[in-house]
Scaffold this motif. Structure first.
Motif, PDB file in Angstrom:
ATOM      1  N   MET A 190       0.830  -1.206   0.000  1.00  0.00           N
ATOM      2  CA  MET A 190       0.000   0.000   0.000  1.00  0.00           C
ATOM      3  C   MET A 190       0.863   1.253   0.000  1.00  0.00           C
ATOM      4  N   GLY A 191       1.918   1.238   0.798  1.00  0.00           N
ATOM      5  CA  GLY A 191       2.813   2.388   0.842  1.00  0.00           C
ATOM      6  C   GLY A 191       3.603   2.550  -0.438  1.00  0.00           C
ATOM      7  N   LEU A 192       4.083   1.438  -1.007  1.00  0.00           N
ATOM      8  CA  LEU A 192       4.884   1.505  -2.224  1.00  0.00           C
ATOM      9  C   LEU A 192       4.052   1.955  -3.423  1.00  0.00           C
ATOM     10  N   ILE A 193       2.771   1.590  -3.429  1.00  0.00           N
ATOM     11  CA  ILE A 193       1.887   2.017  -4.514  1.00  0.00           C
ATOM     12  C   ILE A 193       1.470   3.480  -4.329  1.00  0.00           C
ATOM     13  N   GLY A 194       1.165   3.850  -3.083  1.00  0.00           N
ATOM     14  CA  GLY A 194       0.672   5.203  -2.834  1.00  0.00           C
ATOM     15  C   GLY A 194       1.744   6.271  -2.837  1.00  0.00           C
ATOM     16  N   ALA A 195       2.993   5.908  -2.516  1.00  0.00           N
ATOM     17  CA  ALA A 195       4.058   6.910  -2.387  1.00  0.00           C
ATOM     18  C   ALA A 195       4.323   7.691  -3.679  1.00  0.00           C
ATOM     19  N   PRO A 196       4.441   7.041  -4.851  1.00  0.00           N
ATOM     20  CA  PRO A 196       4.680   7.828  -6.070  1.00  0.00           C
ATOM     21  C   PRO A 196       3.548   8.814  -6.368  1.00  0.00           C
ATOM     22  N   PHE A 197       2.300   8.395  -6.152  1.00  0.00           N
ATOM     23  CA  PHE A 197       1.168   9.291  -6.355  1.00  0.00           C
ATOM     24  C   PHE A 197       1.238  10.462  -5.382  1.00  0.00           C
ATOM     25  N   TRP A 198       1.576  10.158  -4.133  1.00  0.00           N
ATOM     26  CA  TRP A 198       1.681  11.204  -3.115  1.00  0.00           C
ATOM     27  C   TRP A 198       2.818  12.176  -3.440  1.00  0.00           C
ATOM     28  N   LEU A 199       3.926  11.655  -3.946  1.00  0.00           N
ATOM     29  CA  LEU A 199       5.034  12.519  -4.361  1.00  0.00           C
ATOM     30  C   LEU A 199       4.608  13.440  -5.510  1.00  0.00           C
ATOM     31  N   ALA A 200       3.848  12.884  -6.451  1.00  0.00           N
ATOM     32  CA  ALA A 200       3.400  13.677  -7.584  1.00  0.00           C
ATOM     33  C   ALA A 200       2.471  14.809  -7.132  1.00  0.00           C
ATOM     34  N   VAL A 201       1.542  14.484  -6.230  1.00  0.00           N
ATOM     35  CA  VAL A 201       0.613  15.498  -5.739  1.00  0.00           C
ATOM     36  C   VAL A 201       1.356  16.566  -4.943  1.00  0.00           C
ATOM     37  N   ILE A 217      -7.373  12.301  -1.532  1.00  0.00           N
ATOM     38  CA  ILE A 217      -7.339  10.981  -2.171  1.00  0.00           C
ATOM     39  C   ILE A 217      -5.935  10.390  -2.119  1.00  0.00           C
ATOM     40  N   ALA A 218      -4.940  11.220  -2.386  1.00  0.00           N
ATOM     41  CA  ALA A 218      -3.565  10.726  -2.473  1.00  0.00           C
ATOM     42  C   ALA A 218      -3.027  10.241  -1.142  1.00  0.00           C
ATOM     43  N   VAL A 219      -3.494  10.833  -0.035  1.00  0.00           N
ATOM     44  CA  VAL A 219      -2.940  10.497   1.268  1.00  0.00           C
ATOM     45  C   VAL A 219      -3.446   9.154   1.780  1.00  0.00           C
ATOM     46  N   LEU A 220      -4.563   8.664   1.244  1.00  0.00           N
ATOM     47  CA  LEU A 220      -5.188   7.463   1.810  1.00  0.00           C
ATOM     48  C   LEU A 220      -4.291   6.227   1.792  1.00  0.00           C
ATOM     49  N   PRO A 221      -3.654   5.856   0.658  1.00  0.00           N
ATOM     50  CA  PRO A 221      -2.820   4.642   0.688  1.00  0.00           C
ATOM     51  C   PRO A 221      -1.643   4.743   1.652  1.00  0.00           C
ATOM     52  N   VAL A 222      -0.994   5.918   1.698  1.00  0.00           N
ATOM     53  CA  VAL A 222       0.146   6.084   2.595  1.00  0.00           C
ATOM     54  C   VAL A 222      -0.301   6.059   4.053  1.00  0.00           C
ATOM     55  N   ALA A 223      -1.427   6.716   4.348  1.00  0.00           N
ATOM     56  CA  ALA A 223      -1.950   6.687   5.714  1.00  0.00           C
ATOM     57  C   ALA A 223      -2.350   5.271   6.114  1.00  0.00           C
ATOM     58  N   ALA A 224      -2.972   4.546   5.178  1.00  0.00           N
ATOM     59  CA  ALA A 224      -3.369   3.158   5.469  1.00  0.00           C
ATOM     60  C   ALA A 224      -2.149   2.288   5.726  1.00  0.00           C
ATOM     61  N   TRP A 225      -1.072   2.520   4.986  1.00  0.00           N
ATOM     62  CA  TRP A 225       0.167   1.760   5.180  1.00  0.00           C
ATOM     63  C   TRP A 225       0.751   2.006   6.568  1.00  0.00           C
ATOM     64  N   GLU A 226       0.849   3.286   6.952  1.00  0.00           N
ATOM     65  CA  GLU A 226       1.461   3.602   8.240  1.00  0.00           C
ATOM     66  C   GLU A 226       0.622   3.098   9.405  1.00  0.00           C
ATOM     67  N   PHE A 227      -0.692   3.247   9.303  1.00  0.00           N
ATOM     68  CA  PHE A 227      -1.554   2.780  10.387  1.00  0.00           C
ATOM     69  C   PHE A 227      -1.543   1.251  10.467  1.00  0.00           C
ATOM     70  N   SER A 228      -1.587   0.590   9.321  1.00  0.00           N
ATOM     71  CA  SER A 228      -1.621  -0.878   9.306  1.00  0.00           C
ATOM     72  C   SER A 228      -0.337  -1.484   9.839  1.00  0.00           C
ATOM     73  N   VAL A 229       0.814  -0.913   9.446  1.00  0.00           N
ATOM     74  CA  VAL A 229       2.070  -1.481   9.929  1.00  0.00           C
ATOM     75  C   VAL A 229       2.208  -1.262  11.430  1.00  0.00           C
ATOM     76  N   GLY A 230       1.700  -0.130  11.927  1.00  0.00           N
ATOM     77  CA  GLY A 230       1.738   0.106  13.369  1.00  0.00           C
ATOM     78  C   GLY A 230       0.887  -0.890  14.130  1.00  0.00           C
ATOM     79  N   VAL A 231      -0.336  -1.108  13.657  1.00  0.00           N
ATOM     80  CA  VAL A 231      -1.245  -2.053  14.318  1.00  0.00           C
ATOM     81  C   VAL A 231      -0.673  -3.464  14.261  1.00  0.00           C
ATOM     82  N   TRP A 232      -0.142  -3.857  13.094  1.00  0.00           N
ATOM     83  CA  TRP A 232       0.383  -5.219  12.956  1.00  0.00           C
ATOM     84  C   TRP A 232       1.549  -5.466  13.915  1.00  0.00           C
ATOM     85  N   MET A 233       2.466  -4.506  14.007  1.00  0.00           N
ATOM     86  CA  MET A 233       3.630  -4.699  14.876  1.00  0.00           C
ATOM     87  C   MET A 233       3.228  -4.743  16.347  1.00  0.00           C
ATOM     88  N   VAL A 234       2.209  -3.981  16.728  1.00  0.00           N
ATOM     89  CA  VAL A 234       1.744  -4.018  18.114  1.00  0.00           C
ATOM     90  C   VAL A 234       1.042  -5.339  18.417  1.00  0.00           C
TER      91      VAL A 234
END
Length: 260
Positions: A190-201, A217-234
């Motif tokens: 999710m982060g790897l897909i969303g990051a290029p779009f976020w960089l472009a925006v 719209i652009a922030v959603l994949p990156v935000a989902a990546w950061e929140f998901s990795v945090g929850v998973w590691m906890v």
């Protein structure tokens, strides 16, 4: 006697393996907590700071300085937890790629430094409002211009800090997590897909070409990546991975000396 020596030599390795696994789980827990604290601090900060960010004449009008100060405190927490997450993960992810792991720590530190510049600019607005606004001889129009300039500094730090560096962080840590399989690959994807779009925006916004809706719209994949990795590691910790297994000394490389 020889078999006894082998048994004795094997016993410490089992204890070492247990200690190392406990340490790895603790690392994941700490890093995950830092990630979740970043969310818990950054989102309320935007709400608390809205008066000074959205009212051009805040510096000479009525307002709640306490609310703005709390927003600044939460931005400081966001900066520190960002560094904390990178430092906590570094001993593990450096085994996947040392240069990329170091780059992730550096990008987090850069992001934190830029955030703190924005915090200082807003604190300056509060100070001017309390100490200068309303005093005899003060020109409200001039003071308003100064306040708007300080808020503009914070707006640029927000673009170059949490916006730009969030995409860079997603590319760096996302690639490490994807290759190492420390978490399910769908999460860093999710982060790897969303990051290029976020960089472009972000680049479009730098030149004034991006709309606010596009940002949302652009922030959603990156935000989902950061929140998901945090929850998973906890909740789950790291998945079994070659780089975590490499932390345990190999039995094959250990020489056993028989005892006569």
């Amino acid at each position: 006697m020889t078999s006894t020596a082998r048994t004795t030599a094997t016993a410490p390795s089992t204890a070492t393996r247990r200690v190392r696994m406990d340490s790895t789980r603790r690392t994941a827990l700490i890093a995950g907590i830092f990630y979740l604290l970043t969310f818990a601090a950054s989102i309320p900060a935007l709400v608390l700071l809205s008066p000074v960010l959205n009212h051009p004449d805040y510096i000479v009008s009525a307002g709640s300085d306490t609310r703005v100060l709390w927003g600044c405190v939460l931005d400081v927490v966001t900066a520190l937890t960002g560094i904390g997450s990178a430092v906590a993960l570094y001993p593990v992810v450096k085994k996947q790629n040392h240069a990329v792991a170091l780059g992730f720590v550096t990008s987090r530190m850069f992001e934190a430094a830029v955030i703190l510049i924005g915090v200082v600019s807003l604190l300056a607005v509060v100070t001017l409002r309390q100490d200068v606004a309303g005093t005899p001889g003060t020109d409200p129009a001039t003071l308003t211009t100064v306040g708007q300039a300080l808020v503009a500094v914070r707006d640029w730090t927000f673009l170059l800090g949490p916006n730009l560096m969030a995409a860079v962080n997603a590319l760096l840590l996302g690639s490490l997590m994807y290759r190492s399989r420390l978490v399910p690959r769908i999460i860093p994807a999710m982060g790897l897909i969303g990051a290029p779009f976020w960089l472009a925006v972000t680049g479009m916004s730098f030149f004034g070409l991006a709309e606010h809706g596009l940002f949302g719209i652009a922030v959603l994949p990156v935000a989902a990546w950061e929140f998901s990795v945090g929850v998973w590691m906890v909740v789950k910790g790291f998945r079994p991975s070659p780089i975590t297994a490499a932390a345990v000394p190999s039995e094959a490389g250990r020489s056993l000396v028989p005892v006569a």
